[in-house]
Design a protein around this motif. Structure first.
Motif, mmCIF file in Angstrom:
data_model
loop_
_atom_site.group_PDB
_atom_site.id
_atom_site.type_symbol
_atom_site.label_atom_id
_atom_site.label_comp_id
_atom_site.label_asym_id
_atom_site.label_seq_id
_atom_site.Cartn_x
_atom_site.Cartn_y
_atom_site.Cartn_z
ATOM 1 N N MET A 1 0.831 -1.197 0.000
ATOM 2 C CA MET A 1 0.000 0.000 0.000
ATOM 3 C C MET A 1 0.868 1.251 0.000
ATOM 4 N N ASN A 2 0.334 2.305 -0.591
ATOM 5 C CA ASN A 2 0.953 3.624 -0.470
ATOM 6 C C ASN A 2 0.379 4.327 0.753
ATOM 7 N N ALA A 3 1.041 5.395 1.166
ATOM 8 C CA ALA A 3 0.556 6.190 2.304
ATOM 9 C C ALA A 3 0.713 7.664 1.965
ATOM 10 N N TYR A 4 -0.172 8.480 2.531
ATOM 11 C CA TYR A 4 -0.171 9.915 2.254
ATOM 12 C C TYR A 4 -0.464 10.667 3.543
ATOM 13 N N SER A 5 0.145 11.822 3.707
ATOM 14 C CA SER A 5 -0.032 12.559 4.961
ATOM 15 C C SER A 5 -1.446 13.109 5.107
ATOM 16 N N GLY A 6 -2.101 13.462 4.025
ATOM 17 C CA GLY A 6 -3.413 14.093 4.144
ATOM 18 C C GLY A 6 -3.280 15.522 4.656
ATOM 19 N N HIS A 7 -2.675 15.671 5.815
ATOM 20 C CA HIS A 7 -2.478 16.994 6.386
ATOM 21 C C HIS A 7 -1.409 17.782 5.627
ATOM 22 N N LYS A 26 5.471 5.909 -1.187
ATOM 23 C CA LYS A 26 5.017 5.050 -2.282
ATOM 24 C C LYS A 26 5.849 3.769 -2.341
ATOM 25 N N THR A 27 5.137 2.638 -2.379
ATOM 26 C CA THR A 27 5.789 1.345 -2.382
ATOM 27 C C THR A 27 6.612 1.141 -3.654
ATOM 28 N N GLN A 28 7.768 0.461 -3.503
ATOM 29 C CA GLN A 28 8.611 0.162 -4.664
ATOM 30 C C GLN A 28 8.140 -1.076 -5.413
ATOM 31 N N ILE A 29 7.334 -1.924 -4.781
ATOM 32 C CA ILE A 29 6.939 -3.176 -5.433
ATOM 33 C C ILE A 29 5.559 -3.091 -6.063
ATOM 34 N N GLY A 30 4.908 -1.914 -5.948
ATOM 35 C CA GLY A 30 3.610 -1.751 -6.558
ATOM 36 C C GLY A 30 2.479 -2.101 -5.619
ATOM 37 N N VAL A 31 1.298 -1.598 -5.920
ATOM 38 C CA VAL A 31 0.120 -1.795 -5.075
ATOM 39 C C VAL A 31 -0.655 -3.025 -5.543
ATOM 40 N N LYS A 32 -1.037 -3.855 -4.583
ATOM 41 C CA LYS A 32 -1.871 -5.015 -4.894
ATOM 42 C C LYS A 32 -2.967 -5.114 -3.844
ATOM 43 N N ASN A 33 -4.209 -5.271 -4.282
ATOM 44 C CA ASN A 33 -5.338 -5.336 -3.361
ATOM 45 C C ASN A 33 -6.074 -6.662 -3.509
ATOM 46 N N LEU A 34 -6.833 -6.993 -2.480
ATOM 47 C CA LEU A 34 -7.730 -8.138 -2.531
ATOM 48 C C LEU A 34 -9.083 -7.696 -3.071
ATOM 49 N N ASP A 48 -5.235 -13.313 9.967
ATOM 50 C CA ASP A 48 -3.919 -12.670 10.116
ATOM 51 C C ASP A 48 -3.093 -12.744 8.839
ATOM 52 N N TYR A 49 -3.761 -12.923 7.717
ATOM 53 C CA TYR A 49 -3.068 -13.138 6.448
ATOM 54 C C TYR A 49 -2.067 -12.029 6.133
ATOM 55 N N LEU A 50 -2.485 -10.770 6.265
ATOM 56 C CA LEU A 50 -1.614 -9.657 5.889
ATOM 57 C C LEU A 50 -0.468 -9.487 6.883
ATOM 58 N N VAL A 51 -0.734 -9.720 8.176
ATOM 59 C CA VAL A 51 0.335 -9.661 9.174
ATOM 60 C C VAL A 51 1.371 -10.751 8.900
ATOM 61 N N ASP A 52 0.901 -11.958 8.597
ATOM 62 C CA ASP A 52 1.818 -13.056 8.279
ATOM 63 C C ASP A 52 2.649 -12.745 7.042
ATOM 64 N N ASP A 53 2.008 -12.162 6.046
ATOM 65 C CA ASP A 53 2.701 -11.845 4.800
ATOM 66 C C ASP A 53 3.851 -10.863 5.050
ATOM 67 N N PRO A 251 -8.016 -1.772 -17.008
ATOM 68 C CA PRO A 251 -9.285 -2.504 -17.082
ATOM 69 C C PRO A 251 -9.637 -3.159 -15.749
ATOM 70 N N GLY A 252 -10.897 -3.112 -15.400
ATOM 71 C CA GLY A 252 -11.396 -3.807 -14.222
ATOM 72 C C GLY A 252 -11.539 -2.944 -12.983
ATOM 73 N N HIS A 253 -10.759 -1.849 -12.864
ATOM 74 C CA HIS A 253 -10.794 -1.045 -11.644
ATOM 75 C C HIS A 253 -12.167 -0.412 -11.430
ATOM 76 N N GLN A 254 -12.713 0.182 -12.474
ATOM 77 C CA GLN A 254 -14.023 0.824 -12.332
ATOM 78 C C GLN A 254 -15.110 -0.205 -12.055
ATOM 79 N N ASP A 255 -15.036 -1.354 -12.711
ATOM 80 C CA ASP A 255 -16.042 -2.397 -12.490
ATOM 81 C C ASP A 255 -16.012 -2.888 -11.047
ATOM 82 N N ARG A 256 -14.803 -3.096 -10.497
ATOM 83 C CA ARG A 256 -14.695 -3.569 -9.118
ATOM 84 C C ARG A 256 -15.212 -2.511 -8.136
ATOM 85 N N PHE A 257 -14.930 -1.239 -8.426
ATOM 86 C CA PHE A 257 -15.426 -0.164 -7.557
ATOM 87 C C PHE A 257 -16.947 -0.163 -7.529
#
Length: 301
Positions: A1-7, A26-34, A48-53, A251-257
């Motif tokens: 995941m990427n992170a942003y200050s917002g503030h 910003k992650t160097q390996i790219g963003v991947k979501n479930l 605990d899948y993400l913690v284990d990963d 492709p697919g991002h808008q459909d999943r949203f």
């Protein structure tokens, strides 16, 4: 995941000049979501899948790395910009304020004891190093108070003495003293109230003998422009429309949203509320609103 200050924060210099900044990590390996279907399945099979990963990646030496960037805006640009720069609902377009890399973040060690290292950790945007200062962002100002207050309630008044929270350099702050579970020297025989007649007191951080202020002459302007309107106009949907276009690049991002929204919205039993949601998304993009309506009503049917 990427992170942003917002503030919005400030970078300051010894001469008290400064720039406003926003932070991007910003992650160097790219963003991947479930997908929502995968997430629901894993919640039952391996919560605990993400913690284990993350743990296993670090344990195996496959250290995750993020590049750290800032967007930089001068006070003069802030005064003339089309949006209030302290509005957390607005981002700064990269074409106006490009990303400038300032560092890299690497996770290269796992906690040795999860409770002492993680459960007792206390973060706050009020904890800053010289050269980094808060802006008049009203939400930031609120969090600078509320985060330490929550930590004192959760961990005790001396939570900053815990190894996971304590500063890595000496800090002299005689106004933070005593309290339950104090395990420092508690400033020894120093007086409780340090007056100017006893010690040369300054309330600025010093660096190599020079003042390094967190306050700037722009505070008056910032305070006067920090109010927000309750009226909603087309400009409030401009950035959402831009993000919808970004989601359409692959492709697919808008459909999943749309599927995610419809899945949640289909449980709303009051029809008028669903219509209000369709109307809201239609102000971002007419096609988006129509597609959400079609998908939602099909699930209900």
């Amino acid at each position: 995941m990427n992170a942003y200050s917002g503030h919005t924060y400030k970078f300051t210099k010894e001469d008290n000049t400064f720039s406003y900044i926003k932070v991007h990590i910003k992650t160097q390996i790219g963003v991947k979501n479930l997908t929502r279907q995968e997430a629901v399945k894993l919640a039952g099979e391996d919560p605990d899948y993400l913690v284990d990963d993350l743990f296993n990646a670090i344990e195996n030496g496959n250290y995750p790395v993020w590049n750290v960037f800032v967007q930089v805006m001068s006070p003069e640009q802030a005064e003339k910009y089309k949006w209030n720069i302290f509005d957390m609902t607005k981002v700064w377009p990269h074409k106006d304020f490009p990303l400038r890399q300032i560092g890299r973040l690497t996770l290269n060690r796992n906690p040795q004891n999860y409770f002492t290292d993680i459960e007792q950790a206390a973060f706050s945007p009020s904890t800053m190093v010289p050269g980094w200062a808060p802006s008049a962002d009203p939400m930031l100002q609120a969090r600078m108070f509320s985060y330490p207050d929550a930590a004192r309630y959760r961990l005790g008044v001396n939570y900053q003495q815990l190894p996971t929270n304590r500063a890595s350099v000496p800090v002299y702050c005689p106004f933070e003293r005593d309290g339950f579970m104090n395990f420092s020297d508690n400033y020894g025989a120093d007086p409780n109230y340090v007056g100017s007649t006893l010690l040369p007191t300054t309330f600025k951080t010093t660096k190599q003998g020079r003042t390094f202020s967190t306050l700037t002459e722009h505070e008056k302007w910032a305070g006067e422009v920090s109010s927000f309107t309750t009226e909603i106009g087309h400009q409030d949907f401009e950035q959402a429309a831009g993000l919808w276009a970004v989601l359409g690049r692959d492709p697919g991002h808008q459909d999943r949203f749309i599927g995610n929204i419809a899945d949640h919205l289909s449980s709303v039993t009051y029809p008028r509320l669903r219509v209000m949601v369709y109307e809201l998304f239609s102000r971002v993009n007419k096609d988006l609103g129509a597609r959400i309506q079609t998908a939602t009503e099909a699930l209900i049917a």
